[in-house]
Design an enzyme around this catalytic site. Structure first.
Site, PDB file in Angstrom:
ATOM      1  N   LYS A 171      -7.657  -1.496  31.671  1.00  0.00           N
ATOM      2  CA  LYS A 171      -6.502  -1.378  32.559  1.00  0.00           C
ATOM      3  C   LYS A 171      -5.624  -2.643  32.512  1.00  0.00           C
ATOM      4  O   LYS A 171      -6.065  -3.698  32.076  1.00  0.00           O
ATOM      5  CB  LYS A 171      -6.973  -1.091  33.994  1.00  0.00           C
TER       6      LYS A 171
HETATM    7  C1  LIG Z   1      -9.776   4.370  34.430  1.00  0.00           C
HETATM    8  C2  LIG Z   1      -9.449   5.603  35.166  1.00  0.00           C
HETATM    9  C3  LIG Z   1     -10.250   6.085  36.212  1.00  0.00           C
HETATM   10  C4  LIG Z   1     -11.595   5.561  36.561  1.00  0.00           C
HETATM   11  O1  LIG Z   1     -11.742   4.240  36.703  1.00  0.00           O
HETATM   12  P1  LIG Z   1     -13.147   3.528  36.387  1.00  0.00           P
HETATM   13  O2  LIG Z   1     -12.893   2.138  36.874  1.00  0.00           O
HETATM   14  O3  LIG Z   1     -13.387   3.620  34.925  1.00  0.00           O
HETATM   15  O4  LIG Z   1     -14.199   4.211  37.184  1.00  0.00           O
HETATM   16  C5  LIG Z   1      -9.812   7.190  36.897  1.00  0.00           C
HETATM   17  N1  LIG Z   1      -8.681   7.820  36.601  1.00  0.00           N
HETATM   18  C6  LIG Z   1      -7.899   7.409  35.608  1.00  0.00           C
HETATM   19  C7  LIG Z   1      -6.634   8.130  35.340  1.00  0.00           C
HETATM   20  C8  LIG Z   1      -8.258   6.302  34.838  1.00  0.00           C
HETATM   21  O5  LIG Z   1      -7.472   5.920  33.826  1.00  0.00           O
END
Ligand SMILES: *Cc1c(COP(=O)(O)O)cnc(C)c1O
Length: 391
Positions: free
Chosen positions: A190
């Site tokens: 992210k």
């Molecule tokens: C990364 C992501 C998640 C989940 O996050 P985690 O930290 O990996 O549990 C949920 N929804 C979307 C759209 C994502 O890109």
């Protein structure tokens, strides 16, 4: 470009996190401090995030998935409830709806934004509908005015899966500084990463208390006066090791953001000119929405014109990999997964999502990329499209 030249060029992954020396030093300091799990650094990070989101209460969690599950719990969503969402997301989005005992209801996506088509939401609302869970794919938000109007009319909660949208905005306001419950992920890929982690922006102190309770076993009190538990909670706290990384990433975010935007701009012009030069102007390679105000450019995704090609996406990805270019699929439509098929969901119920899920391709985009990488990636992609173009 021939495949034989690939070994001489470094591999470009589709993304790569960036942690500077100051971040590494700060982690070492936490490790030496004797307090490594949730403590002062977490409190500092939550305060910094609250300031970032205009003073709204913010609580952090172990990951984005836990964050979204707790958002649903805070909203009181459970068995018998329906939550409207999109099939084009990381499967965590609908998995958390199932995990609290509620039912995901999938609404098709808009082919241009690739986000939930808000014009189709009203038709999916039933007396059981309790919430809408939009996802901001690649960090591009939905029309927040329209979303809030739908929620207001039908008295629904909005739980934004803004996992990819840290730093994105709507009409000059940061995503998270407006809205109802807003969930972010700090997973390694992210825009802001704590390695793993997430945060939830809440409406008031009562909701924040509830979120803290769900975060730690449902504990209502713990101390000299004894201990009590009144709801089923989990173990979803974020550690100080992660929080200190987040504090440092927050400082670097404007620089990361500027670099992502600059690279995305280069992609648009490079792809358009390479397609034109290759005589492929007729080919319907779909580029992202060219929005440099609202989007944080979490990803740069194209939708391949598979109907105009003699090969599928997997072959294109394999050939790009041979040329030293990593790509990703974000995401196949959730309704096609075995679990969801077993639950009775139909892939063809959301045909646009089906097509996009089959054709979308994430090209490399991360702050550490060089300008030259854009040319190399574009050239490789366009050469492959040219090679496999149907006559
Ligand atoms: C990364 C992501 C998640 C989940 O996050 P985690 O930290 O990996 O549990 C949920 N929804 C979307 C759209 C994502 O890109």
């Amino acid at each position: 470009m021939s495949t034989s030249s690939a070994p001489f060029l470094p591999f470009i992954p589709f993304t790569r996190p960036h942690f500077d020396q100051a971040t590494i030093d700060a982690v070492a300091e936490v490790l030496r401090s004797g307090w490594v799990t949730s403590g002062p650094k977490l409190a500092e990070f939550e305060t910094a995030l609250s300031e970032y989101f205009g003073g709204r209460p913010v609580r952090c969690f172990a990951n984005g998935t836990a964050t979204m599950k707790i958002a649903l719990q805070v909203a009181g969503i459970g068995p018998g409830d329906e939550v409207i969402t999109t099939p084009i997301s990381w499967v965590a989005t609908s998995n958390v709806i199932l995990s609290v005992g509620a039912t995901p209801v999938f609404v098709d996506v808009d082919p241009v934004t690739r986000n939930i088509d808000l014009n189709k939401v009203a038709a999916a609302i039933t007396p059981k509908t309790r919430a809408i869970m939009p996802v901001y794919l690649s960090g591009l938000p939905v029309n927040m005015d329209q979303l809030c109007a739908i929620a207001k009319t039908h008295e629904l909660r909005v739980i934004e899966d803004a996992a990819q949208a840290f730093g994105s905005q709507w009409q000059g306001k940061r995503i998270g500084s407006i809205g109802d419950l807003v969930s972010f992920s700090f997973q390694a890929n992210k825009n802001l990463s704590t390695v793993e982690g997430g945060c939830l922006v809440l409406n008031n102190a009562d909701e924040a208390k509830l979120a803290e309770k769900f975060r730690l076993q449902g504990l209502t009190r713990q101390g000299m006066d004894g201990m009590d538990v009144d709801v089923l909670g989990g173990k979803d706290n974020l550690t100080d090791v992660n929080a200190v990384i987040g504090l440092h990433q927050l400082k670097q975010l404007p620089a990361f953001q500027a670099r992502r935007s600059a690279l995305a701009k280069q992609y648009f012009s490079a792809i358009r000119s390479a397609m034109h030069s290759a005589g492929l102007s007729h080919m319907q390679l779909e580029l992202p929405v060219e929005n440099f105000i609202n989007t944080n450019w979490h990803m740069f995704q194209v939708v391949l014109p598979l109907a105009q090609l003699k090969v599928d996406r997997a072959q294109i990805m394999t050939e790009l990999k041979e040329l030293g270019i990593g790509t990703g699929v974000h995401y196949p439509a959730i309704t096609g997964f075995t679990l969801y098929q077993k639950l009775g969901y139909k892939l063809d119920a959301t045909p646009i999502a089906e097509r996009i899920g089959r054709s979308i391709l994430t090209l490399p985009l991360f702050p550490g990329m060089a300008d030259e990488d854009i040319g190399r990636i574009t050239h490789a992609l366009v050469t492959i499209l040219q090679k496999y173009a149907k006559p």
